[in-house]
Design an enzyme around this catalytic site. Sequence first.
Site, PDB file in Angstrom:
ATOM      1  N   GLU A 170       8.589   1.103  -2.971  1.00 53.97           N
ATOM      2  CA  GLU A 170       7.738  -0.097  -3.024  1.00 53.97           C
ATOM      3  C   GLU A 170       8.486  -1.256  -3.679  1.00 53.97           C
ATOM      4  OE1 GLU A 170       3.617   0.297  -4.349  1.00 53.97           O
ATOM      5  OE2 GLU A 170       3.737   2.450  -4.077  1.00 53.97           O
ATOM      6  N   HIS A 202       0.847  -1.193   0.000  1.00 53.02           N
ATOM      7  CA  HIS A 202       0.000   0.000   0.000  1.00 53.02           C
ATOM      8  C   HIS A 202       0.886   1.247   0.000  1.00 53.02           C
ATOM      9  CE1 HIS A 202      -3.518   2.450   0.677  1.00 53.02           C
ATOM     10  NE2 HIS A 202      -2.851   3.085   1.628  1.00 53.02           N
TER      11      HIS A 202
HETATM   12  C1  GAR Z   1       0.994   0.593  -6.103  1.00 49.07           C
HETATM   13  O1  GAR Z   1       1.409   1.907  -5.790  1.00 49.07           O
HETATM   14  C2  GAR Z   1       0.374  -0.083  -4.897  1.00 49.07           C
HETATM   15  O2  GAR Z   1       1.007   0.278  -3.701  1.00 49.07           O
HETATM   16  C3  GAR Z   1      -1.044   0.429  -4.957  1.00 49.07           C
HETATM   17  O3  GAR Z   1      -1.373   0.383  -6.316  1.00 49.07           O
HETATM   18  C4  GAR Z   1      -0.193   0.628  -7.085  1.00 49.07           C
HETATM   19  C5  GAR Z   1      -0.077  -0.461  -8.120  1.00 49.07           C
HETATM   20  O4  GAR Z   1       0.989  -0.186  -8.996  1.00 49.07           O
HETATM   21  N1  GAR Z   1      -1.932  -0.366  -4.153  1.00 49.07           N
HETATM   22  C6  GAR Z   1      -2.934   0.105  -3.442  1.00 49.07           C
HETATM   23  O5  GAR Z   1      -3.270   1.285  -3.451  1.00 49.07           O
HETATM   24  C7  GAR Z   1      -3.675  -0.913  -2.594  1.00 49.07           C
HETATM   25  N2  GAR Z   1      -4.486  -0.291  -1.622  1.00 49.07           N
HETATM   26  P1  GAR Z   1       1.647  -1.356  -9.832  1.00 49.07           P
HETATM   27  O6  GAR Z   1       0.485  -2.038 -10.586  1.00 49.07           O
HETATM   28  O7  GAR Z   1       2.576  -0.654 -10.773  1.00 49.07           O
HETATM   29  O8  GAR Z   1       2.334  -2.271  -8.891  1.00 49.07           O
END
Ligand code: GAR
Length: 222
Positions: free
Chosen positions: A181, A116
Amino acid sequence: MVANVARLKAGILISGRGSNMQALIEACRAPRFPAEIALVLSNEAAAAGLARAREAGIATRVLDHRGFGKDRAAFERALTAALEEAGVEFVCLAGFMRLLTDTFVDRWRDRLINIHPSLLPAFRGLDTHRRALEAGVRLHGCTVHFVRAAMDDGPIIVQAAVPVLADDDEARLAARVLAAEHRCYPLALRLAAEGRLAVENERCRVAGAPAPEAALINPPPA
Ligand code: GAR
């Protein structure tokens, strides 16, 4: 010869671009990484991450939640069936934008993690970077946690703090958090696969992790 130790079979659930998925796939390429990606599953057929997974030679599946109408239980049964069929033992949510019910969370209890883009419990939900800028926090970040049925809730495994800078807009801040992340998620999967995580009283203990040396202070003291 080095003994071939069984690697944890992980599944990744995505809904979109899949950059965290990619970070996990790349980490698993290292011969000594203790996990492998057995399946990438998306609820969106158009998710860009599916193409990235296929290019990496990973098995993919699409299970469109819309095909199940309002029947969340049936959708989640199908998710679990697909994961089990692929031999998945551990599930990583990586931008999977569906809330999961108790039944699914209990089936995968303490074998289901999420990333997250905030320092939980601050800024649960959507638009975390905009809300962090509005709140004027000087440190923001990301969290990997075990999943519970409440949104963005559950024992915290790894967090990274990043500074919020004076000229940040949502995109610049998001990019800085996303880079963090991509380091945190492989670390969390590694710790899980090495059997170093234990949940006690809804807190996660990490075995054998050194204490970080310094505080991140923003603005830095002169
Ligand atoms: C990421 O920033 C993740 O942390 C967020 O969605 C994005 C996905 O990016 N998740 C949430 O907000 C969950 N509550 P990605 O598809 O490039 O990994």
